[in-house]
Design a protein around this motif. Structure first.
Motif, mmCIF file in Angstrom:
data_model
loop_
_atom_site.group_PDB
_atom_site.id
_atom_site.type_symbol
_atom_site.label_atom_id
_atom_site.label_comp_id
_atom_site.label_asym_id
_atom_site.label_seq_id
_atom_site.Cartn_x
_atom_site.Cartn_y
_atom_site.Cartn_z
ATOM 1 N N CYS A 190 0.761 -0.869 -0.091
ATOM 2 C CA CYS A 190 0.009 0.074 -0.094
ATOM 3 C C CYS A 190 0.911 1.152 0.142
ATOM 4 O O CYS A 190 2.073 1.169 -0.273
ATOM 5 C CB CYS A 190 -1.027 -0.215 1.144
ATOM 6 S SG CYS A 190 -0.053 0.196 2.992
ATOM 7 N N THR A 239 2.098 7.634 -4.549
ATOM 8 C CA THR A 239 0.950 6.730 -4.570
ATOM 9 C C THR A 239 0.307 6.700 -6.181
ATOM 10 O O THR A 239 0.195 5.754 -6.689
ATOM 11 C CB THR A 239 -0.090 7.409 -3.897
ATOM 12 O OG1 THR A 239 0.432 7.549 -2.603
ATOM 13 C CG2 THR A 239 -1.413 6.394 -3.766
ATOM 14 N N ASN A 269 0.376 3.535 -8.349
ATOM 15 C CA ASN A 269 -1.143 2.953 -8.868
ATOM 16 C C ASN A 269 -1.033 2.817 -10.598
ATOM 17 O O ASN A 269 -1.964 2.106 -11.148
ATOM 18 C CB ASN A 269 -2.136 4.139 -8.507
ATOM 19 C CG ASN A 269 -3.593 3.618 -8.740
ATOM 20 O OD1 ASN A 269 -3.992 2.818 -7.991
ATOM 21 N ND2 ASN A 269 -4.254 4.255 -9.986
ATOM 22 N N SER A 287 -4.284 3.237 -0.223
ATOM 23 C CA SER A 287 -3.578 4.335 0.453
ATOM 24 C C SER A 287 -4.139 4.653 1.845
ATOM 25 O O SER A 287 -5.421 4.428 1.854
ATOM 26 C CB SER A 287 -3.750 5.555 -0.507
ATOM 27 O OG SER A 287 -4.974 5.601 -0.950
ATOM 28 N N SER A 322 -6.758 5.430 -6.084
ATOM 29 C CA SER A 322 -6.277 4.431 -5.033
ATOM 30 C C SER A 322 -7.615 4.214 -4.185
ATOM 31 O O SER A 322 -8.538 4.936 -4.356
ATOM 32 C CB SER A 322 -5.174 5.323 -4.259
ATOM 33 O OG SER A 322 -5.475 6.297 -3.516
ATOM 34 N N HIS A 376 -8.584 4.407 -0.900
ATOM 35 C CA HIS A 376 -8.303 4.922 0.162
ATOM 36 C C HIS A 376 -9.015 4.876 1.680
ATOM 37 O O HIS A 376 -10.218 4.729 1.560
ATOM 38 C CB HIS A 376 -8.449 6.594 -0.157
ATOM 39 C CG HIS A 376 -7.560 7.415 0.888
ATOM 40 N ND1 HIS A 376 -6.283 7.375 1.049
ATOM 41 C CD2 HIS A 376 -8.020 8.384 1.681
ATOM 42 C CE1 HIS A 376 -5.933 8.268 1.960
ATOM 43 N NE2 HIS A 376 -6.864 8.869 2.399
#
Length: 619
Positions: A267, A280, A284, A294, A326, A328
């Motif tokens: 992650c 991130t 991704n 995330s 992402s 989240h």
């Protein structure tokens, strides 16, 4: 990621060596909850705790190779880290005749050492700290990665060297007392600086980043295979802005692709700031990582707020996650959990020291524990500010031109935190330890080995000096914090901006390239175009959030009152009398500034440390 430990004694190991090694190993169980191993010979014993990330079924350690039947020295390896280019190295080693039993990067490290010896490290791309024992030549090597992302401590006496990932592993050895001398106390009460190679416990030191330490009957030899001083003083022809941007984008893409290799869930830490958002987004965008998880941290009292720092972070993190795609999660922490004495004790125990900044420590510890329920590896944006000049102390003239480490200068660039630290201490202790003189000498030593090209302007030279200081005295403090508090839950944090290729590219870029477009980290913003929403791409640097909840401050005040009523250990020898007066306690725990509740938090940290470690102060 894992934990390593062991020792070499040329007078021979004692009969209870294995039980001692087990105790050292067990003290670091959180670093490697998935397995343990010990290897021993008459003069050396190596231990390992494993966190399985690559090649889950095999790859156990310590790992051995060679011996008389193989016509080469018998090598033994205990290894903590990830080698991101292990696949390429494995292919090269296979072409050279090596045969592999596992699919682990550990075996690649071991075979590379057998093939090239210590020069193998120059081929490594990764984060690592490991020990190699040559049983035939009775020589131990300790090796640490380029930036010192992974820790490696040692204790040296005549004919004997003890090592471990963390200080607790060394302190578990019966021959190492838990003693803090005058130098150690200086390190404890100056938490904004990590002194290279030093540790507060007497006799405990650290292998420097980019260093190989060898130990044999002839003694100790230290070699720098990668030296930031040589990098920062290079006189390469300055690249154009476009070339600098393109090169940074390529290196970031390549690095993140390498660092997403894992056989376990992965992650990202997503604060909503530029650095973590770039990492991130790049993760991704890779095949197999669409919708990467995330995580961000938040505080319960800010759930409906619109102007607190944590609320702003939450907003930006959501905007970034939505744009990136992402999956989240916002981890919300309340005052009761953050102020839990057991959580503070766990944070102090994770770091082996009372150094820390209140709820910043506890919130990161709790965030990592929650992430560990979902993933074993997390990517972080740590180090971008150090290599690209993102902090305020790169830009505030009062900090830039101060004749000291800029983040401790008497300026608002770091919230006057150094001045607040000194304000907590007993005046007699400050005078005894000569703290300002000590810092002055250390500052002079830090810059003394730098030889810049005379053609550099005064401004460019100072900019590089600050980058160097940040990477050698400030970033190590943050990397320590990140490693210990994440590994306390068996979570491995990877830091793409610490890839030595990115560092080598970034640190010598001209100051106007770093600040392209009149923006701090402008070169990174240009490299990230198309990856992030405009709001995040242009967001200014925001510090790690602290809880604004007044209930938290009140809880801390009550705890400090209880502690100072019957202070443990030598608390009264360290802190100013006014801070230990219950009538004034409300002023010692309050929410304000860069770090909330600092004065009260530091008292509680030391109290926890005295209670758990029972150190002997001999200063």
């Amino acid at each position: 990621m894992c934990g390593i430990a062991g020792w070499v004694d040329y007078s021979g190991l004692p009969p209870d060596a294995r039980s001692i090694a087990e105790r050292m190993n067990d003290s670091q169980t959180s670093r490697g909850p998935d397995g343990a191993g010990i290897w021993s010979s008459p003069r050396a014993i190596l231990a390992h705790r494993r966190l399985s990330v690559i090649d889950l079924a095999t790859g156990g350690q310590p790992m051995t190779l060679g011996g008389p039947s193989a016509g080469s020295s018998r090598l033994v390896l205990t290894y903590n880290g990830e080698l991101y280019n292990y696949r390429e190295l494995r292919a090269e080693l296979v072409a050279r005749g090596h045969r592999f039993r596992t699919h682990s990067d550990t075996e690649v490290v071991l075979n590379a050492w057998a093939e090239w010896g210590p020069q193998a490290v120059e081929r490594f791309n990764g984060i690592f700290a490991f020990a190699v024992w040559d049983d035939d030549h009775e020589t131990l090597w300790l090796v640490r990665d380029h930036l010192g992302v992974k820790p490696l401590h040692y204790h040296l006496t005549t004919g004997r060297l003890i090592f471990a990932s963390e200080a607790k592993g060394i302190l578990a050895h019966p021959e190492v007392p838990t003693v803090i001398d005058e130098d150690g106390l200086r390190q404890l009460v100056l938490p904004l600086i990590k002194f290279p190679g030093a540790n507060p416990y007497r006799g405990v030191a650290e292998v420097l980043p980019g260093q190989i330490l060898s130990f044999s009957r002839d003694g100790v030899r230290r070699t720098q295979y990668w030296d930031l001083r040589e990098v920062i003083t290079r006189t390469d022809r300055p690249a154009s802005l476009d070339d600098s941007v393109d090169r940074l984008r390529f290196l970031l893409e390549d690095t993140v692709a390498r660092q997403t290799i894992a056989d376990v869930p992965l992650c990202s830490l997503l604060s909503g700031g530029l650095d973590s958002s770039v990492v991130t987004a790049l993760a991704n965008g890779l095949p197999g990582h669409r919708g990467v998880g995330s995580f961000s941290v938040d505080f319960s009292d800010a759930a409906g707020a619109v102007d607190s720092r944590s609320a702003l972070d939450r907003r930006y993190a959501r905007e970034a996650a939505a744009f990136i795609g992402s999956t989240h999660s916002n981890v919300v922490l309340d005052a009761a959990k953050l102020s839990d004495v057991a959580v503070r004790d766990a944070a102090v125990r994770a770091r082996d020291l009372p150094n820390g900044f209140g709820d910043l420590e506890m919130s990161l510890l709790l965030l990592c524990a929650e992430i560990r329920r979902h993933a074993t590896v997390a990517l972080s944006g740590e180090a971008a500010d150090e290599i690209l000049g993102g902090y305020r102390w790169f830009h505030d003239p009062r900090a830039v031109w101060a004749p000291t480490f800029p983040w401790i200068a008497d300026s608002p660039a770091h919230g006057y935190l150094h001045q607040r630290v000194l304000g907590t201490l007993a005046p007699e202790l400050v005078e005894k330890l000569r703290l300002e003189e000590y810092l002055h000498d250390e500052y002079a030593t830090a810059l003394g080995g730098l030889g810049f090209h005379p053609g550099l302007s005064r401004e460019e030279r100072r900019h590089r000096e600050i980058i160097y200081l940040g990477l050698t005295y400030f970033l190590p403090m943050l990397l320590d914090r990140s490693d210990r508090l994440s590994m306390a839950s068996g979570l491995e944090i990877r830091v793409p901006f610490c890839d030595h290729r990115i560092v080598e590219h970034a640190v010598t870029l001209p100051r106007d390239v770093h600040n392209a477009g009149g923006r701090e980290k402008g070169v990174l913003r240009d490299a990230a175009k198309g990856l992030l929403p405009p709001s995040v791409l242009e967001r200014q640097k925001s510090p790690y959030p602290t809880t604004p909840d007044p209930d938290y401050s009140q809880r801390i005040a009550r705890q400090v009152t209880e502690v100072v009523t019957a202070p443990p250990g030598d608390l009264r020898e360290i802190f100013a009398e006014r801070l230990l007066d219950p009538r004034e306690i409300a002023n010692a725990a309050r929410s304000h500034g860069l770090v909330s509740n600092f004065e009260g938090e530091v008292i509680l940290n030391f109290a926890s440390w005295f209670r758990q470690y029972r150190p002997r102060l001999v200063a």
